[in-house]
Enzyme design. Structure first.
Site, mmCIF file in Angstrom:
data_model
loop_
_atom_site.group_PDB
_atom_site.id
_atom_site.type_symbol
_atom_site.label_atom_id
_atom_site.label_comp_id
_atom_site.label_asym_id
_atom_site.label_seq_id
_atom_site.Cartn_x
_atom_site.Cartn_y
_atom_site.Cartn_z
ATOM 1 N N HIS A 293 1.090 -1.097 0.042
ATOM 2 C CA HIS A 293 0.274 0.063 -0.072
ATOM 3 C C HIS A 293 0.728 1.358 0.020
ATOM 4 O O HIS A 293 0.477 2.224 -0.866
ATOM 5 C CB HIS A 293 -0.991 -0.159 1.371
ATOM 6 C CG HIS A 293 -1.482 1.240 1.378
ATOM 7 N ND1 HIS A 293 -2.730 1.511 0.969
ATOM 8 C CD2 HIS A 293 -1.092 2.399 2.239
ATOM 9 C CE1 HIS A 293 -3.116 2.733 1.493
ATOM 10 N NE2 HIS A 293 -2.358 3.423 2.176
ATOM 11 N N GLU A 294 2.009 1.321 0.831
ATOM 12 C CA GLU A 294 2.712 2.422 0.986
ATOM 13 C C GLU A 294 3.431 2.818 -0.303
ATOM 14 O O GLU A 294 3.670 3.897 -0.794
ATOM 15 C CB GLU A 294 3.765 2.455 2.158
ATOM 16 C CG GLU A 294 2.930 2.479 3.589
ATOM 17 C CD GLU A 294 2.382 3.532 3.777
ATOM 18 O OE1 GLU A 294 2.636 4.607 3.262
ATOM 19 O OE2 GLU A 294 1.165 3.514 4.571
ATOM 20 N N HIS A 297 1.825 4.392 -2.943
ATOM 21 C CA HIS A 297 1.772 5.809 -3.027
ATOM 22 C C HIS A 297 2.778 6.555 -4.037
ATOM 23 O O HIS A 297 2.603 7.354 -4.593
ATOM 24 C CB HIS A 297 1.772 6.492 -1.634
ATOM 25 C CG HIS A 297 0.661 6.217 -0.840
ATOM 26 N ND1 HIS A 297 -0.756 6.706 -1.046
ATOM 27 C CD2 HIS A 297 0.484 5.714 0.330
ATOM 28 C CE1 HIS A 297 -1.619 6.746 -0.348
ATOM 29 N NE2 HIS A 297 -1.060 5.759 0.847
ATOM 30 N N GLU A 373 -5.625 7.193 -1.035
ATOM 31 C CA GLU A 373 -5.765 5.793 -0.022
ATOM 32 C C GLU A 373 -6.331 4.606 -0.793
ATOM 33 O O GLU A 373 -5.730 3.442 -0.820
ATOM 34 C CB GLU A 373 -6.393 6.030 1.059
ATOM 35 C CG GLU A 373 -5.428 7.031 2.339
ATOM 36 C CD GLU A 373 -4.220 6.670 2.579
ATOM 37 O OE1 GLU A 373 -3.945 5.240 2.774
ATOM 38 O OE2 GLU A 373 -3.234 7.311 2.410
#
Length: 433
Positions: A293-294, A297, A373
């Site tokens: 997920h990070e 970004h 997100e």
């Protein structure tokens, strides 16, 4: 105030686990998270109210011009007359930040040693807290005062286009601080150690390589010595990226999951873990999903987009500052009739005149953040991490006592991350495949 009231109303009235949450949250955890968020919301209301009253009283009682005159007296005794405006500005800034730190101290103490302690998150002793606070104040001054003095000097000598030079200076400063923070500033407060060789490190490096993320180092930070909240982030520019994992995120590394050895006294009393929560953190597969997920970004350009938006806003603010700084009426409205100090002008325009604009901008950035997100979750799903991210989100919500039910208005205005149920629903179909 309306949004905050609606948020507290949800925490007060939602006392049973909703049917859609029955499979992901037990009633005991639900009640703990409800009480925690209710306490936090009540604290936020009263601390915010105090802040508003304090700010209003400072304005009504002429606190800003009084502090400016006091700063002039102090700098004058040191041999710097009124012509040394930058010196007087630095004294003013030091006194203002000291006042803010002292008036905010009781609130910080209450939040740490009453609310966070009550709900099992605080890991600090009183001694550690004060050492940390003093260290933060000193480090902040070491950065703030030189940067402010240079900014004021640039504005003074910049001529008609000073706002361009001031913006470029703040851009350089922000990029430098982002670059050096984790290597030189953060280690002053927390211990960073390289993630030991093993399966997790190998898997992280493999995943980073698969998406061309230029990873150079992976660190574990001992966040457990101050709080049991968990986190993970990456930093660095160009081909020098590092990943930082809080030990509270890692089930296998978290000190909170280990009982201290009998008679162990190797650590000082100030840093010794209180060991309140057991089996906190995520399994390796779930950690990889969180990192997926990070890294999403980064891959999707969210970090660069946020920097661009921030710098566009900064340039606009400096431009408007250049337009408004010549308005003597602004200074007179705040008690400055005979002098128009540059620092005071910055404070008046950035803090007060731009206040409505800043609220609107904050809301827009919150909406954008929630969109980012969801996109980062979708990226982790594309990496095949949907099932592990699903379980990781549930674990992290439980570890941090996040309350999964929220008022939609309050959530829309205040939450930079989407509510848990919305994120889980987006991952659910892929999880079941």
């Amino acid at each position: 105030m309306v949004g905050a009231a609606s948020g507290r109303r949800v925490y007060r009235t939602t006392t049973h686990v909703p049917q859609e949450l029955g499979q992901i949250m037990d009633s005991e955890t639900f009640e703990k998270s409800r009480l925690y968020q209710l306490d936090k919301s009540t604290f936020s209301f009263w601390s915010g109210l105090y802040s508003e009253v304090e700010g209003t009283m400072i304005l009504l009682c002429g606190g800003i011009p009084f502090l400016w005159k006091l700063s002039g007296q102090i700098s004058g005794r040191a041999g710097f007359g009124p012509e040394y405006e930058i010196v007087q500005s630095l004294v003013f800034l030091l006194l203002a930040t000291l006042f803010s730190a002292l008036t905010g101290l009781p609130w910080s103490l209450y939040n740490t040693f009453v609310i966070e302690e009550k709900h099992g998150f605080n890991q600090q002793t009183l001694g550690f807290f004060f050492k940390d606070a003093i260290k933060k104040f000193v480090v902040t001054q070491c950065i703030l005062l030189p940067v402010t003095s240079l900014l004021l000097y640039i504005i003074k000598i910049g001529g008609d286009y000073f706002f361009i030079y001031a913006w470029l200076f703040t851009l350089v400063v922000s990029l430098v601080l982002v670059t050096i923070y984790a290597d030189y500033i953060a280690p002053l407060f927390d211990k960073f150690i390289p993630l030991p060789e093993g399966e997790l490190k190998q898997q992280i490096e493999t995943m980073a390589k698969s998406i061309d993320f230029p990873l150079t180092k992976v660190y574990v930070v001992e966040g457990s010595k101050r709080s049991s909240h968990s986190n993970a982030y990456f930093y660095g520019f160009f081909k020098n990226k590092r990943i930082v994992l809080f030990d509270t995120l890692l089930e296998d590394y978290s000190a909170l999951n280990k009982e201290p050895a009998e008679g162990e006294d190797g650590e000082s009393e100030e840093t010794k873990s209180k060991t309140k929560n057991k089996k906190q953190g995520c399994k390796n597969e779930e950690v990889l999903a969180v990192l997926g997920h990070e890294l999403g970004h980064w891959k999707l350009g969210h970090t660069v987009k946020n920097i661009i938006i921030s710098q566009m806003n900064s340039f606009l603010c400096f431009f408007l500052f250049a337009v408004l700084i010549g308005q003597k009426e602004l200074f007179a409205a705040f008690g400055f009739y005979d002098t128009q100090p540059t620092l005071i002008g910055l404070m008046i325009i950035f803090q007060f005149i731009f206040s409505p604009y800043n609220e609107v901008l904050s809301f827009c950035l919150t909406v954008l953040s929630r969109r980012f997100e969801f996109q980062a979750d979708a990226f982790a799903k594309e990496l095949g991490k949907a099932k592990d991210l699903y379980s990781a989100l549930i674990k992290l919500n439980k570890d941090n006592l996040g309350f999964p039910v929220s008022d939609w208005i309050f959530s829309m205005w205040h939450y930079s991350h989407p509510p848990l149920l919305e994120r889980l629903q987006a991952l659910k179909d892929a999880k079941q495949e």
